[in-house]
Design a protein around this motif. Structure first.
Motif, mmCIF file in Angstrom:
data_model
loop_
_atom_site.group_PDB
_atom_site.id
_atom_site.type_symbol
_atom_site.label_atom_id
_atom_site.label_comp_id
_atom_site.label_asym_id
_atom_site.label_seq_id
_atom_site.Cartn_x
_atom_site.Cartn_y
_atom_site.Cartn_z
ATOM 1 N N TRP A 609 0.821 -1.200 0.000
ATOM 2 C CA TRP A 609 0.000 0.000 0.000
ATOM 3 C C TRP A 609 0.862 1.260 0.000
ATOM 4 O O TRP A 609 0.540 2.236 -0.669
ATOM 5 C CB TRP A 609 -0.942 -0.002 1.193
ATOM 6 N N ASP A 641 -10.016 -2.767 -3.101
ATOM 7 C CA ASP A 641 -10.922 -3.555 -2.268
ATOM 8 C C ASP A 641 -10.183 -4.706 -1.594
ATOM 9 O O ASP A 641 -10.416 -5.002 -0.416
ATOM 10 C CB ASP A 641 -12.074 -4.089 -3.116
ATOM 11 N N ALA A 644 -7.987 -3.193 1.188
ATOM 12 C CA ALA A 644 -8.821 -2.773 2.315
ATOM 13 C C ALA A 644 -9.333 -3.982 3.094
ATOM 14 O O ALA A 644 -9.366 -3.972 4.336
ATOM 15 C CB ALA A 644 -9.992 -1.933 1.803
ATOM 16 N N ASP A 645 -9.695 -5.031 2.384
ATOM 17 C CA ASP A 645 -10.168 -6.255 3.030
ATOM 18 C C ASP A 645 -9.088 -6.837 3.941
ATOM 19 O O ASP A 645 -9.356 -7.240 5.087
ATOM 20 C CB ASP A 645 -10.575 -7.265 1.958
ATOM 21 N N CYS A 647 -6.538 -5.248 5.327
ATOM 22 C CA CYS A 647 -6.288 -4.351 6.456
ATOM 23 C C CYS A 647 -7.395 -4.435 7.505
ATOM 24 O O CYS A 647 -7.126 -4.409 8.712
ATOM 25 C CB CYS A 647 -6.133 -2.911 5.962
ATOM 26 N N ALA A 656 -6.767 1.080 6.568
ATOM 27 C CA ALA A 656 -8.018 0.809 5.866
ATOM 28 C C ALA A 656 -8.724 2.110 5.505
ATOM 29 O O ALA A 656 -9.267 2.248 4.397
ATOM 30 C CB ALA A 656 -8.917 -0.068 6.724
ATOM 31 N N ILE A 659 -7.050 3.689 2.515
ATOM 32 C CA ILE A 659 -7.430 3.026 1.269
ATOM 33 C C ILE A 659 -8.843 3.414 0.871
ATOM 34 O O ILE A 659 -9.134 3.658 -0.307
ATOM 35 C CB ILE A 659 -7.299 1.498 1.425
ATOM 36 N N VAL A 660 -9.732 3.493 1.859
ATOM 37 C CA VAL A 660 -11.106 3.913 1.581
ATOM 38 C C VAL A 660 -11.135 5.330 1.017
ATOM 39 O O VAL A 660 -11.883 5.631 0.079
ATOM 40 C CB VAL A 660 -11.950 3.810 2.868
ATOM 41 N N PRO A 670 -16.831 2.283 -1.911
ATOM 42 C CA PRO A 670 -16.420 1.166 -1.043
ATOM 43 C C PRO A 670 -17.619 0.307 -0.649
ATOM 44 O O PRO A 670 -18.744 0.792 -0.535
ATOM 45 C CB PRO A 670 -15.823 1.868 0.185
ATOM 46 N N PHE A 675 -17.473 -4.633 4.707
ATOM 47 C CA PHE A 675 -16.552 -4.256 5.771
ATOM 48 C C PHE A 675 -17.251 -4.258 7.138
ATOM 49 O O PHE A 675 -16.640 -4.585 8.160
ATOM 50 C CB PHE A 675 -15.937 -2.886 5.486
#
Length: 738
Positions: A609, A641, A644-645, A647, A656, A659-660, A670, A675
């Motif tokens: 990331w 995605d 984020a998943d 994290c 997270a 990233i969002v 998102p 989540f």
């Protein structure tokens, strides 16, 4: 296993060579008639383009070896017994090299035979000379003919390497030699058109350095050479470079011909300028250039490419009716679409298009009747539009036309077969093939390749194999496309062993694998979880000078390791990518992210990331500036995605949220529902322990703040926005945190 010798790029000989190349050493003769030097018992005559008094001459009268073998070899060559001369060379001259005249003539005649075996033999001579640092023994004729033969045989990169080596070594190849390579490069895939432009510019730049152009009159570009490079510009859609080269033609006394304007039709099509097609036709008529059927074929193909079947049908129908006012008809259907711009380069290419309303449209000098190729092009339009019935009707109509030139040929029938294959109607496709046999229209390799692809798409590999056998029985040898198709079919049915078997069979037949061959086999091993074998295939592709490895191949190797969760191996491949000048794209990062998720290594996700964030320009300070030369990255939903998943599952809530934020910045919604479910299932009881020590509570205070912020974003009860929200409670919390 018999394969072509690997055509490694030529390199100039060392400076210690007894006859080093110089920049003033220019050879221009090209025809094989110049290769008629005769040897005597004591010495041999110099090549017409060499100067015996010049210390840089390629030919010398002093021989360190006996002239008798040279005489025998030269006699065989003069008698056009090229195969016998080759056998004599391999048996009697394996220790000592023949003289330059014999070597040059042997390479020339092998190249002139233009067969796979002869080309392989010529390449072996080049390889030997290169190994012994004796390339200076060959003249421009032999190298030029070899480059032309290699280009015609499909070994375009090898042909280009020969021309480049000649330029570096002081040669100026004949225009027929270097323009044939430019032409093949212009029509090849990958970076072929770009390489075509570079090679053209390299030759013309060398020519311009010379004050006396008469010395290089055989190397100067002609109209055919310019048409080749203009085709490269059209394939790239580079209208500015097209204009520059088009205007440059007069510098070398070249005039645009009808093929030049046919290429301009392609440029208009690539530039989405359907409104200008009619003005190209008018320009040809105004310039007094003789029209040919290829111009009308290009026009119909352009309209079909635009999906304008109505206009394409009008052109064909007008020609059938013998009309000469084709330009007027096209103008009438073009009035509302003309959108000229004074700053557009097309105004300079087509000055007649600027004030077109002030001039009457010219008429054709004579009547042109449509031929089978034009009907076939229109049929391809029907096929693309799914109008199978109209296509079959046109085929029947062509059969009953009185003009034999308009009768359906193998291209027409292959188009019909392609349409049926596209619709999955393999039985009807086979019926058309049987019809071709009945009426005596021979099917070609393309016809069989279409049928093989159709059977592979329907997972009928046994039928595809039967088509290959039938092809061979009719005297048609399968090519690399045939094998690539059947290899891909084996992958579709999870037959990795079959894919490898066909790959080896292809090489045993002396068919050089293409990039598609290698990547298809890599896909076979990757899909079966054999990443190491995929890596071996990739390494072979790297070593093959005929194949240019691209980012797709690198990504396939990264994906092969990532599917097995081998993150370190995948990262190692990415590092090799960077060392070879390739930068990871979204697909690269997406595969690695999936591998990290599979391996359950959230720490690797944080490192990934950080790299992505920098390339997206989201870092802080210097971190937000991508490294010099590194292209910016446009992330997609799948990549973000997945990160984020990872994290959220690892409770890296701060990352997270970053990233969002990136997803929202790039317009990617998102998946809050997913989540929320992950948080409730995995972290709902986080930070609820009443027995944690004070030190432990202090250490996780920052993580708790990030968790509360993430819950706030999800809309779950949190310290910022509880189920019973009061402003004073938030203020109290802020004072307490201080």
């Amino acid at each position: 296993m018999t394969t072509l010798l690997p055509p490694t790029p030529l390199s100039p000989p060392s400076s210690t060579s007894p006859f080093p190349f110089t920049q003033n050493l220019i050879f221009n003769s090209f025809s094989s008639s110049t290769l008629t030097c005769k040897a005597t018992n004591s010495s041999f005559q110099p090549h017409p383009t060499s100067n015996p008094s010049n210390p840089t001459s390629l030919i010398t009268s002093k021989n360190s070896f006996s002239a008798s073998p040279d005489n025998t070899l030269l006699t065989l060559l003069q008698q056009r017994k090229t195969d016998e001369a080759w056998l004599y060379y391999t048996k009697n001259l394996d220790q000592q090299l023949p003289n330059p005249t014999c070597l040059s003539r042997l390479v020339s005649q092998l190249s002139y035979q233009n067969s796979t075996i002869s080309l392989r033999r010529a390449q072996s001579i080049i390889q030997r000379l290169r190994h012994e640092r004796q390339l200076h023994r060959l003249d421009a004729n032999s190298l030029g003919l070899l480059a032309s033969a290699a280009a015609k045989g499909g070994h375009v990169l090898y042909a280009a390497s020969i021309i480049k080596s000649m330029l570096k070594s002081g040669y100026l190849p004949h225009v027929k030699a270097w323009s044939s390579v430019v032409s093949r490069l212009a029509s090849s895939g990958d970076d072929g058109p770009i390489e075509s432009l570079r090679l053209f510019c390299a030759v013309t730049k060398r020519i311009r350095r010379l004050s006396n152009l008469d010395l290089v009159k055989h190397s100067r570009p002609d109209t055919a050479a310019y048409n080749a490079v203009l085709n490269a510009c059209a394939n790239l859609g580079d209208k500015n470079r097209f204009l520059e080269l088009f205007n440059e033609m007069s510098e070398f006394d070249c005039e645009p011909d009808v093929l030049s304007y046919n290429v301009m039709i392609k440029l208009c099509a690539r530039g989405d300028r359907k409104d200008l097609l009619v003005f190209v036709l008018e320009r040809i008529l105004e310039k007094g250039i003789l029209l040919c059927m290829s111009t009308f074929q290009s026009l119909v193909a352009a309209y079909v490419g635009f999906g304008d079947l109505v206009t394409a049908e009008k052109v064909v129908q007008a020609m059938r009716e013998g009309r000469r006012d084709l330009c007027k008809m096209l103008r009438e259907g073009n009035v509302e679409e003309v959108c000229l711009n004074d700053s557009d380069v097309f105004d300079k290419l087509l000055p007649n298009s600027v004030n077109w309303r002030d001039n009457e449209p010219p008429e054709l000098s004579r009547v042109f009747e449509p031929n089978s190729r034009m009907y076939t092009t229109l049929m391809k339009g029907y096929m693309n539009a799914g109008r199978i019935t109209d296509m079959v009707r046109m085929l029947e109509a062509m059969r009953h036309l009185g003009d034999s030139e308009s009768h359906p040929d193998h291209v027409t029938y292959t188009t019909v077969i392609s349409a049926f294959v596209k619709q999955g109607l393999m039985d009807r496709a086979r019926e058309v093939l049987a019809e071709m046999v009945r009426i005596g229209v021979p099917a070609n390799r393309v016809t069989y390749n279409v049928l093989i692809k159709g059977y592979c798409q329907q997972l009928h590999i046994d039928m595809a194999e039967e088509m290959i056998k039938e092809m061979i029985d009719t005297g048609i040898e399968p090519d690399v496309v045939s094998y690539n198709t059947i290899i891909d079919g084996c992958i579709l049915v999870d037959d990795c062993a079959g894919a490898l078997s066909y790959f080896n069979e292809m090489r045993a037949r002396g068919i050089a694998p293409t990039k598609v061959s290698y990547t298809t086999l890599m896909k076979a091993f990757a899909s079966s979880g054999q990443a190491k074998l995929a890596n071996k295939v990739f390494d072979e592709m790297l070593k093959d000078p005929r194949v240019k490895v691209d980012l797709v191949a690198w990504n396939m190797l990264v994906d092969a390791y990532s599917k097995l969760g081998k993150v370190e191996e995948a990262k190692s491949v990415i590092e090799r990518m960077k060392e070879n000048g390739f930068y990871p794209n979204v697909a690269t990062y997406g595969s690695l992210a999936n591998g990290i998720a599979l391996a359950r290594k959230p720490g690797e996700a944080l490192l990934l990331w950080n790299e992505i964030k920098q390339r997206c320009g989201m870092g802080n300070g210097e971190e937000s500036i991508p490294s010099s030369g590194v292209p910016p990255l446009e992330p997609d939903e799948g990549l973000l995605d997945t990160l984020a998943d990872i994290c959220v599952r690892a409770a890296f809530f701060k990352k997270a949220l970053e990233i969002v934020a990136c997803m929202e910045q790039h317009g990617i919604p998102p998946n809050k529902t997913k989540f929320t479910r992950i948080y409730v299932e995995m972290h709902s009881r986080m930070f609820t322990s009443k027995h944690a020590s004070r030190a432990r509570q202090d250490r996780r205070k920052e993580r708790k703040r990030a968790a509360e912020a993430f819950k706030f974003w999800l809309g779950l009860p949190n310290s910022y926005y509880g189920s019973e929200w009061r402003l004073d409670s938030v203020i109290d919390d802020e004072y307490k945190s201080e």
